[in-house]
Design a protein around this motif. Structure first.
Motif, PDB file in Angstrom:
ATOM      1  N   MET A   1       0.832  -1.179   0.000  1.00  0.00           N
ATOM      2  CA  MET A   1       0.000   0.000   0.000  1.00  0.00           C
ATOM      3  C   MET A   1       0.878   1.244   0.000  1.00  0.00           C
ATOM      4  SD  MET A   1      -2.867   1.047   2.764  1.00  0.00           S
ATOM      5  CE  MET A   1      -4.396   1.359   1.953  1.00  0.00           C
ATOM      6  N   ALA A   2       0.544   2.196  -0.841  1.00  0.00           N
ATOM      7  CA  ALA A   2       1.320   3.422  -0.947  1.00  0.00           C
ATOM      8  C   ALA A   2       1.118   4.277   0.306  1.00  0.00           C
ATOM      9  CB  ALA A   2       0.892   4.196  -2.185  1.00  0.00           C
ATOM     10  N   PRO A   3       2.190   4.925   0.765  1.00  0.00           N
ATOM     11  CA  PRO A   3       2.067   5.721   1.988  1.00  0.00           C
ATOM     12  C   PRO A   3       1.208   6.972   1.803  1.00  0.00           C
ATOM     13  CG  PRO A   3       4.249   5.968   1.034  1.00  0.00           C
ATOM     14  CD  PRO A   3       3.531   4.936   0.217  1.00  0.00           C
ATOM     15  N   ARG A   4       0.761   7.454   2.927  1.00  0.00           N
ATOM     16  CA  ARG A   4      -0.008   8.699   2.996  1.00  0.00           C
ATOM     17  C   ARG A   4       0.629   9.506   4.124  1.00  0.00           C
ATOM     18  NH1 ARG A   4      -5.897   9.753   1.984  1.00  0.00           N
ATOM     19  NH2 ARG A   4      -6.421  11.492   3.326  1.00  0.00           N
ATOM     20  N   TYR A   5       1.113  10.684   3.810  1.00  0.00           N
ATOM     21  CA  TYR A   5       1.794  11.520   4.790  1.00  0.00           C
ATOM     22  C   TYR A   5       0.899  12.700   5.153  1.00  0.00           C
ATOM     23  CZ  TYR A   5       5.849   8.972   3.052  1.00  0.00           C
ATOM     24  OH  TYR A   5       6.721   7.991   2.682  1.00  0.00           O
ATOM     25  N   VAL A   6       0.691  12.901   6.438  1.00  0.00           N
ATOM     26  CA  VAL A   6      -0.064  14.044   6.919  1.00  0.00           C
ATOM     27  C   VAL A   6       0.919  14.937   7.654  1.00  0.00           C
ATOM     28  CG1 VAL A   6      -1.956  14.815   8.387  1.00  0.00           C
ATOM     29  CG2 VAL A   6      -2.159  12.656   7.124  1.00  0.00           C
ATOM     30  N   PHE A   7       1.009  16.190   7.237  1.00  0.00           N
ATOM     31  CA  PHE A   7       1.929  17.145   7.848  1.00  0.00           C
ATOM     32  C   PHE A   7       1.270  18.523   7.820  1.00  0.00           C
ATOM     33  CE2 PHE A   7       2.643  16.961   3.382  1.00  0.00           C
ATOM     34  CZ  PHE A   7       3.105  18.203   2.963  1.00  0.00           C
ATOM     35  N   GLY A   8       1.231  19.142   8.982  1.00  0.00           N
ATOM     36  CA  GLY A   8       0.546  20.429   9.065  1.00  0.00           C
ATOM     37  C   GLY A   8      -0.889  20.279   8.597  1.00  0.00           C
ATOM     38  N   ARG A   9      -1.302  21.143   7.691  1.00  0.00           N
ATOM     39  CA  ARG A   9      -2.669  21.066   7.160  1.00  0.00           C
ATOM     40  C   ARG A   9      -2.743  20.325   5.826  1.00  0.00           C
ATOM     41  NH1 ARG A   9      -1.437  26.802   5.884  1.00  0.00           N
ATOM     42  NH2 ARG A   9      -1.648  27.018   3.626  1.00  0.00           N
ATOM     43  N   GLY A  17      -1.524  10.095  -5.846  1.00  0.00           N
ATOM     44  CA  GLY A  17      -0.598  11.030  -6.477  1.00  0.00           C
ATOM     45  C   GLY A  17      -1.031  12.468  -6.315  1.00  0.00           C
ATOM     46  N   THR A  18      -1.577  12.802  -5.128  1.00  0.00           N
ATOM     47  CA  THR A  18      -2.069  14.152  -4.912  1.00  0.00           C
ATOM     48  C   THR A  18      -1.575  14.740  -3.600  1.00  0.00           C
ATOM     49  OG1 THR A  18      -4.085  13.323  -3.873  1.00  0.00           O
ATOM     50  CG2 THR A  18      -4.210  13.796  -6.211  1.00  0.00           C
ATOM     51  N   LEU A  19      -1.436  16.057  -3.622  1.00  0.00           N
ATOM     52  CA  LEU A  19      -1.183  16.847  -2.434  1.00  0.00           C
ATOM     53  C   LEU A  19      -2.491  17.561  -2.134  1.00  0.00           C
ATOM     54  CD1 LEU A  19       0.691  18.156  -0.292  1.00  0.00           C
ATOM     55  CD2 LEU A  19       1.228  19.902  -2.024  1.00  0.00           C
ATOM     56  N   LEU A  20      -2.956  17.452  -0.898  1.00  0.00           N
ATOM     57  CA  LEU A  20      -4.256  18.011  -0.533  1.00  0.00           C
ATOM     58  C   LEU A  20      -4.126  18.919   0.678  1.00  0.00           C
ATOM     59  CD1 LEU A  20      -5.821  14.492  -0.408  1.00  0.00           C
ATOM     60  CD2 LEU A  20      -6.464  16.136  -2.143  1.00  0.00           C
ATOM     61  N   GLY A  24      -8.806  21.266  -1.018  1.00  0.00           N
ATOM     62  CA  GLY A  24      -8.779  20.299  -2.116  1.00  0.00           C
ATOM     63  C   GLY A  24      -7.384  20.023  -2.636  1.00  0.00           C
ATOM     64  N   ASP A  25      -7.320  19.578  -3.884  1.00  0.00           N
ATOM     65  CA  ASP A  25      -6.042  19.224  -4.513  1.00  0.00           C
ATOM     66  C   ASP A  25      -5.180  20.456  -4.764  1.00  0.00           C
ATOM     67  OD1 ASP A  25      -7.008  16.665  -4.578  1.00  0.00           O
ATOM     68  OD2 ASP A  25      -7.028  16.476  -6.751  1.00  0.00           O
ATOM     69  N   ILE A  26      -3.889  20.284  -4.553  1.00  0.00           N
ATOM     70  CA  ILE A  26      -2.901  21.307  -4.866  1.00  0.00           C
ATOM     71  C   ILE A  26      -2.029  20.724  -5.974  1.00  0.00           C
ATOM     72  CG2 ILE A  26      -0.974  22.666  -4.005  1.00  0.00           C
ATOM     73  CD1 ILE A  26      -2.180  22.258  -1.177  1.00  0.00           C
ATOM     74  N   PRO A  27      -2.014  21.353  -7.143  1.00  0.00           N
ATOM     75  CA  PRO A  27      -1.260  20.774  -8.252  1.00  0.00           C
ATOM     76  C   PRO A  27       0.254  20.803  -8.028  1.00  0.00           C
ATOM     77  CG  PRO A  27      -2.210  22.895  -8.889  1.00  0.00           C
ATOM     78  CD  PRO A  27      -2.691  22.589  -7.508  1.00  0.00           C
ATOM     79  N   LEU A  28       0.884  19.687  -8.346  1.00  0.00           N
ATOM     80  CA  LEU A  28       2.343  19.565  -8.354  1.00  0.00           C
ATOM     81  C   LEU A  28       2.738  18.756  -9.578  1.00  0.00           C
ATOM     82  CD1 LEU A  28       3.551  18.587  -4.745  1.00  0.00           C
ATOM     83  CD2 LEU A  28       3.950  20.737  -5.927  1.00  0.00           C
ATOM     84  N   ARG A  29       3.835  19.171 -10.201  1.00  0.00           N
ATOM     85  CA  ARG A  29       4.373  18.359 -11.300  1.00  0.00           C
ATOM     86  C   ARG A  29       4.867  17.031 -10.721  1.00  0.00           C
ATOM     87  NH1 ARG A  29       9.065  20.750 -13.578  1.00  0.00           N
ATOM     88  NH2 ARG A  29       9.359  21.626 -11.516  1.00  0.00           N
ATOM     89  N   GLN A  76       6.072  26.930  -3.026  1.00  0.00           N
ATOM     90  CA  GLN A  76       4.938  27.727  -3.497  1.00  0.00           C
ATOM     91  C   GLN A  76       3.626  27.026  -3.181  1.00  0.00           C
ATOM     92  OE1 GLN A  76       5.717  28.562  -7.692  1.00  0.00           O
ATOM     93  NE2 GLN A  76       5.402  30.718  -7.203  1.00  0.00           N
ATOM     94  N   ALA A  77       3.571  25.733  -3.437  1.00  0.00           N
ATOM     95  CA  ALA A  77       2.346  24.968  -3.198  1.00  0.00           C
ATOM     96  C   ALA A  77       1.952  24.979  -1.729  1.00  0.00           C
ATOM     97  CB  ALA A  77       2.516  23.531  -3.696  1.00  0.00           C
ATOM     98  N   LEU A  78       2.954  25.022  -0.853  1.00  0.00           N
ATOM     99  CA  LEU A  78       2.693  25.014   0.583  1.00  0.00           C
ATOM    100  C   LEU A  78       2.515  26.426   1.141  1.00  0.00           C
ATOM    101  CD1 LEU A  78       5.255  22.282   1.716  1.00  0.00           C
ATOM    102  CD2 LEU A  78       2.826  21.993   1.159  1.00  0.00           C
ATOM    103  N   GLY A  79       2.567  27.418   0.272  1.00  0.00           N
ATOM    104  CA  GLY A  79       2.419  28.797   0.733  1.00  0.00           C
ATOM    105  C   GLY A  79       3.599  29.201   1.594  1.00  0.00           C
ATOM    106  N   GLY A  80       3.385  30.124   2.471  1.00  0.00           N
ATOM    107  CA  GLY A  80       4.455  30.618   3.333  1.00  0.00           C
ATOM    108  C   GLY A  80       5.049  29.547   4.224  1.00  0.00           C
ATOM    109  N   ALA A  81       4.274  28.521   4.550  1.00  0.00           N
ATOM    110  CA  ALA A  81       4.762  27.468   5.440  1.00  0.00           C
ATOM    111  C   ALA A  81       5.843  26.620   4.777  1.00  0.00           C
ATOM    112  CB  ALA A  81       3.611  26.575   5.882  1.00  0.00           C
TER     113      ALA A  81
END
Length: 91
Positions: A1-9, A17-20, A24-29, A76-81
């Motif tokens: 099973m592929a991992p799922r990482y929860v960090f901050g928000r 294959g998504t960052l959320l 919702g979804d935050i696009p990443l190459r 950029q995707a994570l904003g200032g954090a």
């Protein structure tokens, strides 16, 4: 099973294959996604540029600029954090 990482928000769902975040979804190459996944898999550890490049671009010669662009996109995707989540340590 592929991992799922929860960090901050955020959640990095490797199976989908998504960052959320809560909106919702935050696009990443794909390579930026792979860099973030590798860094999260080694959270709390010092990971060298060479280690990341070997993990994300195995058997491929790329310049350090490729990694720099991915880290910039992740921040950029994570904003200032993004500046505090991914820290660059000078040699």
């Amino acid at each position: 099973m592929a991992p799922r990482y929860v960090f901050g928000r955020w959640t990095l769902d490797c199976a989908r294959g998504t960052l959320l975040d809560e909106s919702g979804d935050i696009p990443l190459r794909p390579k930026s996604f792979d860099v973030l996944s590798h860094l999260l898999a080694h959270a709390g550890q010092l990971v060298t540029r060479d280690e990341v490049m070997a993990a994300v671009w195995p058997n491929v010669t790329v310049t350090e600029e490729s990694l720099t662009q991915c880290v910039s996109e992740i921040r950029q995707a994570l904003g200032g954090a993004g500046q505090s989540i991914i820290r660059t340590v000078p040699k």
